[in-house]
Write an enzyme that holds these catalytic residues in place. Structure first.
Site, PDB file in Angstrom:
ATOM      1  CE1 TYR A   5       0.095  49.566 -30.931  1.00  0.00           C
ATOM      2  CE2 TYR A   5       0.403  48.476 -28.989  1.00  0.00           C
ATOM      3  CZ  TYR A   5      -0.151  49.456 -29.432  1.00  0.00           C
ATOM      4  OH  TYR A   5      -0.215  49.962 -29.190  1.00  0.00           O
ATOM      5  CG  ASP A  41       0.333  51.293 -25.683  1.00  0.00           C
ATOM      6  OD1 ASP A  41       1.658  51.921 -25.093  1.00  0.00           O
ATOM      7  OD2 ASP A  41       1.231  51.389 -26.464  1.00  0.00           O
ATOM      8  CG  ASP A  73       1.198  54.287 -20.029  1.00  0.00           C
ATOM      9  OD1 ASP A  73       1.660  53.078 -19.224  1.00  0.00           O
ATOM     10  OD2 ASP A  73       1.391  54.665 -20.690  1.00  0.00           O
TER      11      ASP A  73
END
Ligand code: NAD
Length: 353
Positions: free
Chosen positions: A138, A244, A248
């Site tokens: 990222y 990430d 979730d």
């Protein structure tokens, strides 16, 4: 204990109000907390033009911990990118160097029917995902989209230094040491050199935590195991991108977005604590939002920043009793239970506390 309270937008002020009532009740009981309020997100843009104003930065930098509600709302969707409420979140995480994200996925047996998985697979689930938050693909350079051989190519760089891996590994081992003492490190070492280094460093750090049992899992298998048999995990640690996705996935195992807290920590355990959900503009101002994720974020704050394990457990046990007594906000409602609004849920937690 200086706490900066940033309620934010949408349901943020409603859920934060209940968490503040809990903190004030603990203060009456002798907990030495000082609260100071500031603006972040859309409300900060409205007041100052900046989603993370200088005054908020000063407040957050001088506090020991930050309690945040949520930011965002449809009225801000057309603002230029640098003024979007979510920029405020990214800015505070970066400014405070919050590199470790802790996301528990806990499913109280009383709520097991909210999950899309079978009762037996998830009832009593209690796992913690530790995600590195400031490195990886990222943020890696070089990155971009450019012309090569007469066509566009897109590229990013997956990169971790051993210092970055070591510091997140320490956070994960310490978290595991406070729980069931099992840590699973997730990587893709069979194809990515970057994660081969990840595995090597985690193995090195493990020598400092002989009481914690370390295992390794490839990320594709981890994604599968999380839905097949999630209760095999205690703490999982992984990089930014895998974390990430897996965090979730893990939180959705519980089916109740209004119940899950999170922490983002720096190297000195200063932290930002917030529910994992957003500002829920569809239900804001109606006194129906579930404040429990925010109240559980206060428990995490007491545990990880202030080392007040007993008080953290007191809050968590109060919530468990509230659920066992049948109090439910609309998002977790079930027939035969007592439906309550945001403030009444706060009342219930306070009475059991
Ligand atoms: P959301 O999490 O706000 O809402 C998703 C759904 O869950 C909605 O139906 C909402 O009503 C419900 N919900 C969320 N929290 C709840 C609670 N405490 N009690 C009961 N129901 C709850 O996600 P979204 O709708 O995709 O986003 C809304 C806004 O929030 C957007 O502007 C988005 O950018 C922002 N957002 C902010 C954060 C954050 O502040 N950390 C995180 C995610 C989204």
């Amino acid at each position: 204990m200086k706490i900066a309270v940033l309620a934010g937008d949408g349901i943020g002020p409603e859920i934060i109000a209940q968490a503040v009532r809990v903190l004030n009740a603990l203060k009456t009981d002798g907990l030495n907390v000082e609260l100071e309020h500031g603006l972040i997100g859309g409300c900060a843009v409205d007041a100052t033009g900046d989603p993370y104003p200088e005054a908020t930065h000063r407040l957050a930098s001088h506090a020991d911990a930050v309690l945040l509600g949520a930011v965002g709302g449809p009225q801000y969707d057309d603002l230029p990118r640098h003024q979007r409420p979510e920029r405020g979140l990214l800015a505070i995480r970066k400014a405070l160097n919050l590199f470790a994200n802790l996301r528990p996925a806990i499913l109280y047996p009383e709520l097991a029917n909210a999950s899309s998985l079978k009762y037996d697979v998830v009832a009593g689930l209690d796992i913690m995902i530790v995600r590195e938050l400031t490195g990886d693909i990222y943020f890696g350079e070089p990155r971009g989209i450019e012309m090569r051989d007469h066509q566009r190519v897109g590229f990013n760089t997956m990169i971790y230094s051993e210092t970055e891996i070591r510091r997140i590994a320490h956070v994960a081992f310490k978290a595991a040491a406070k729980r069931q003492r099992k840590l699973c490190s997730v990587d893709k070492m069979n194809v990515l050199e970057c994660t081969q280094l990840w595995r090597d460093i985690v193995i090195e750090v493990a020598k400092e935590y002989p009481d914690v049992t370390l295992s390794h899992m490839l990320v594709d298998n981890a994604a599968m195991q999380l839905v097949r048999n999630p209760k095999q995990f205690d703490v999982m640690v992984t990089g930014n991108m895998f974390g990430d996705i897996l965090s979730d996935e893990a939180s959705m195992l519980t089916g109740s977005i209004g119940m899950l807290p999170s922490a983002s920590l720096d190297e000195n355990n200063k932290g930002l604590y917030e529910p994992i959900h957003g500002s829920a503009p569809d239900i804001s101002g109606k006194d129906i939002a579930n404040p429990l994720a925010t109240i559980l974020s206060v428990a995490m704050m007491l545990r990880y920043t202030f080392n007040q394990e007993e008080t953290a457990q007191r809050i968590e046990q109060a919530i468990q009793k509230v659920l066992a007594a049948g109090f439910r906000t609309r998002d977790i409602s079930e027939s035969g239970m007592t439906s309550v609004g945001t403030r009444e849920m706060g009342d219930a937690v306070l009475s059991f506390l």
